[in-house]
Motif scaffolding. Structure first.
Motif, short mmCIF file in Angstrom:
data_model
loop_
_atom_site.label_atom_id
_atom_site.label_comp_id
_atom_site.label_asym_id
_atom_site.label_seq_id
_atom_site.Cartn_x
_atom_site.Cartn_y
_atom_site.Cartn_z
N TYR A 122 23.48 -43.53 3.33
CA TYR A 122 22.60 -42.40 3.01
C TYR A 122 23.08 -41.16 3.76
CZ TYR A 122 17.86 -40.91 1.47
OH TYR A 122 16.80 -40.32 0.85
N PRO A 123 24.28 -40.65 3.39
CA PRO A 123 24.88 -39.58 4.22
C PRO A 123 24.35 -38.18 3.91
CG PRO A 123 26.37 -40.12 2.45
CD PRO A 123 25.17 -41.00 2.25
N LEU A 124 23.06 -38.04 3.70
CA LEU A 124 22.46 -36.76 3.31
C LEU A 124 22.52 -35.77 4.48
CD1 LEU A 124 20.91 -35.52 0.84
CD2 LEU A 124 18.83 -36.16 2.02
N GLY A 125 23.49 -34.85 4.38
CA GLY A 125 23.74 -33.91 5.48
C GLY A 125 22.52 -33.09 5.86
N SER A 126 22.40 -32.80 7.14
CA SER A 126 21.33 -32.00 7.71
C SER A 126 19.99 -32.76 7.74
CB SER A 126 21.14 -30.66 6.94
OG SER A 126 20.52 -29.72 7.79
N CYS A 127 19.99 -34.00 7.30
CA CYS A 127 18.73 -34.75 7.26
C CYS A 127 18.68 -35.90 8.26
CB CYS A 127 18.47 -35.29 5.86
SG CYS A 127 18.07 -33.97 4.72
N THR A 128 19.84 -36.28 8.82
CA THR A 128 19.90 -37.33 9.85
C THR A 128 19.13 -38.58 9.42
OG1 THR A 128 19.94 -35.50 11.42
CG2 THR A 128 19.85 -37.67 12.35
N MET A 129 19.62 -39.20 8.34
CA MET A 129 18.95 -40.37 7.80
C MET A 129 19.41 -41.61 8.56
SD MET A 129 17.09 -38.90 5.60
CE MET A 129 16.36 -40.27 4.76
N LYS A 130 19.01 -41.70 9.81
CA LYS A 130 19.41 -42.86 10.61
C LYS A 130 18.42 -44.00 10.41
CE LYS A 130 19.20 -40.67 14.68
NZ LYS A 130 19.22 -40.48 16.15
N TYR A 131 18.85 -45.19 10.81
CA TYR A 131 17.99 -46.36 10.74
C TYR A 131 16.76 -46.14 11.63
CZ TYR A 131 16.43 -51.14 11.53
OH TYR A 131 15.67 -52.27 11.63
N ASN A 132 15.59 -46.51 11.12
CA ASN A 132 14.35 -46.39 11.91
C ASN A 132 14.01 -47.76 12.48
OD1 ASN A 132 13.11 -44.49 9.12
ND2 ASN A 132 14.16 -43.70 10.91
N PRO A 133 14.23 -47.94 13.78
CA PRO A 133 14.05 -49.28 14.35
C PRO A 133 12.64 -49.84 14.11
CG PRO A 133 15.11 -47.82 15.92
CD PRO A 133 14.66 -46.96 14.78
N LYS A 134 12.58 -51.13 13.80
CA LYS A 134 11.29 -51.75 13.48
C LYS A 134 10.37 -51.82 14.69
CE LYS A 134 12.22 -52.14 9.21
NZ LYS A 134 12.84 -50.79 9.18
N ILE A 135 10.97 -51.85 15.89
CA ILE A 135 10.11 -51.94 17.08
C ILE A 135 9.23 -50.69 17.21
CG2 ILE A 135 11.93 -51.04 18.63
CD1 ILE A 135 10.49 -53.14 20.67
N ASP A 136 9.72 -49.55 16.71
CA ASP A 136 8.91 -48.33 16.77
C ASP A 136 7.62 -48.51 15.97
OD1 ASP A 136 11.25 -47.53 17.93
OD2 ASP A 136 11.72 -45.96 16.49
N GLU A 137 7.77 -49.14 14.80
CA GLU A 137 6.60 -49.37 13.94
C GLU A 137 5.65 -50.35 14.61
OE1 GLU A 137 6.17 -47.75 11.08
OE2 GLU A 137 8.11 -46.80 11.42
N GLU A 138 6.24 -51.36 15.25
CA GLU A 138 5.43 -52.39 15.89
C GLU A 138 4.56 -51.79 17.00
OE1 GLU A 138 7.96 -55.79 16.40
OE2 GLU A 138 6.57 -56.55 17.93
#
Ligand SMILES: *Cc1c(COP(=O)(O)O)cnc(C)c1O
Length: 480
Positions: free
Chosen positions: A66-82
């Motif tokens: 998902y290389p959408l420039g200027s959007c920083t589409m990095k993986y969202n770690p599941k622990i954050d959701e937890e």
């Protein structure tokens, strides 16, 4: 695919609303519906399948590159959701007394301290709900500052021509006039043009560094000095801090205030229009103007809310999107100091790796070491083969890649802007490079095929103007 209303069958509805536990209130007849509300009636199985089907038609970071420039589409770690779903965070109310939500206040305070350290700022508000909202808030800080000194002539905000589109828009919303400065041949701010643009009417500058070309401006200290000497303030658009976090601080570059996008750099989801967070940090001399309230800590370790002395008021209800802040704090703490630095190194490494793999095949207008992203130009390709940036972007969809950002920044024609982020592996980057190389060859061999792309998606080439101007957001019943 059938819509819920089209699948609806009379009397198949589920009863999802529990019986009312409180006393019923009766309304005046004039307030009651004349006809029952038309809701689709559908079984739970069919409803569940419907949403699963919809989910399959979207592309997210969990589906592929998902290389959408200027959007920083990095993986969202599941622990954050937890962590953000712990009942101690989800079950509280913003009107609860301070002493009953000390843990939540501690989250706000600690995140503020960590982000102040990362940005080189002294204080911060979490009220803004997005990056552009943060820009607007930061500009109001600048406005308040000049007003407080009775310096009412300062009406201009200087914005380079490579700026993100939200910058000039926010400046206008905050009541300023926008002065554009052109870039130099290296893609940075043209210093001579900047010197010509400043004066007693300069309220400030808005800049992102690295800029939207993915280039770090080596003249940054000179740039902020020119603005300060003219009496203006410097605003840092820190939506993408991915290349510099843990390494260089906007505060040390000479910036007076900054916004961050927690939903980019700090690993929280972009949310498809859902909750975001665009905190605004500032140097000490601006903190009295911050939106109210701000979390403070007493000597005995308890936290409390304070209204800054000359506050601009509120830019949003309560304390912003609190659970997004919880996710960002989890992200920062799970990475730690070394992890933050490693993330920015890998983001830069990945962008340079992909750029070097592609630059033999596509034109690279600014052939320099890039930061977190880079921009290709397909202008020549379009001239030679008729294949545009849009065609290549649409072609990538057939290979399960979300297209790079197209036609931005405006100073590069037929632009494709790639931002791989640090969370992609070398294998993914290699696969993506092979696909974009293949598409480049296809431009010579079968341009017509690319003009028709994508060939494997539900929707090919919608009329984007009509879709944006006249969106159909509501089901039309036959008898309407
Ligand atoms: C994404 C972005 C913004 C705007 O952020 P939103 O949360 O979409 O409002 C501003 N500036 C830059 C450089 C960005 O990349």
């Amino acid at each position: 695919m059938k819509l819920l209303f089209e699948r609806s069958k009379t009397d198949r509805a589920m009863n999802l609303i529990p019986p009312c536990e409180v006393e019923c209130v009766s309304f005046d007849d004039s307030l009651l519906r004349k006809e029952p509300l038309r809701l689709p009636e559908i079984s739970e199985t069919d409803l569940s399948r419907h949403y699963k089907e919809l989910a399959k038609q979207t592309h997210g970071v969990n589906d592929g590159f998902y290389p959408l420039g200027s959007c920083t589409m990095k993986y969202n770690p599941k622990i954050d959701e937890e962590i953000a779903s712990l009942s101690g965070f989800t079950g509280i109310h913003p009107l609860q007394p301070e002493e009953s939500v000390q843990g939540a206040l501690e989250v706000l305070y600690e995140t503020k301290q960590l982000l102040d350290e990362i940005t080189g700022m002294d204080d911060m508000t979490f009220q803004p709900a997005a990056g552009a909202h943060g820009e607007y808030t930061g500009l109001l800080l600048i406005r308040k500052y000049h007003q407080s000194r009775n310096d009412t002539e300062r009406v201009n905000i200087i914005v380079p021509d490579s700026a993100h589109g939200t910058n000039p828009a926010s400046a206008v919303m905050a009541g300023f006039k926008v002065i554009n400065v052109p870039s130099n041949p290296q893609g940075g701010v043209d210093l001579d043009e900047l010197r010509k643009a400043v004066g007693p009417d300069t309220a400030g500058l808005m800049l992102t560094n690295p800029n939207t070309l993915g280039l770090f401006d080596p003249n940054i200290l000179e740039i902020t000095k020119i603005i300060h000497e003219a009496g203006g303030l410097c605003y840092y658009d820190g939506a993408n801090l991915n290349a510099i976090m843990g390494r260089v601080r906007p505060g040390d570059m000479g910036f007076d205030c900054v916004h961050l996008n927690l939903h980019k750099t700090f690993g929280t989801p972009h949310g498809g229009g859902g909750p975001g967070s665009g905190p605004v940090g500032c140097k000490a001399f601006l903190k009295d103007f911050l939106p109210s309230p701000i979390v403070m800590k007493k000597e005995d370790g308890t936290y409390f809310f304070k209204t800054p002395e000359k506050t601009m008021g509120q830019v949003r209800s309560f304390y912003g999107n609190f659970l997004v802040v919880v996710k960002a704090l989890t992200y920062i703490k799970s990475l730690g100091r070394e992890g933050i630095i490693e993330a920015s190194s890998n983001a830069v490494l990945n962008a340079n790796y992909l750029m070097n793999r592609l630059k033999e095949y596509y034109d690279l207008p600014y052939d320099e070491i890039c930061m977190h992203e880079f921009v290709l130009s397909l202008e020549k390709l379009k001239h030679e083969t008729g294949v545009s940036a849009m065609d290549i972007a649409k072609g990538s969809l057939d290979y399960g890649i979300h297209p790079p950002t197209m036609y931005f920044p405006l100073i590069v024609h037929e632009a494709l802007m790639f931002e791989p982020t640090e969370t992609e592996s070398r294998e993914t980057l290699d696969e993506a490079a092979e696909i974009f190389i293949k598409l480049r060859k296809m431009a010579d061999e079968d341009p017509e095929y690319l003009h028709q792309a994508p060939h494997n998606c539900m929707i090919g080439r919608p009329d984007e103007v009509t879709a944006a101007r006249k969106p159909v957001l509501r089901y039309s019943f036959e008898n309407e």
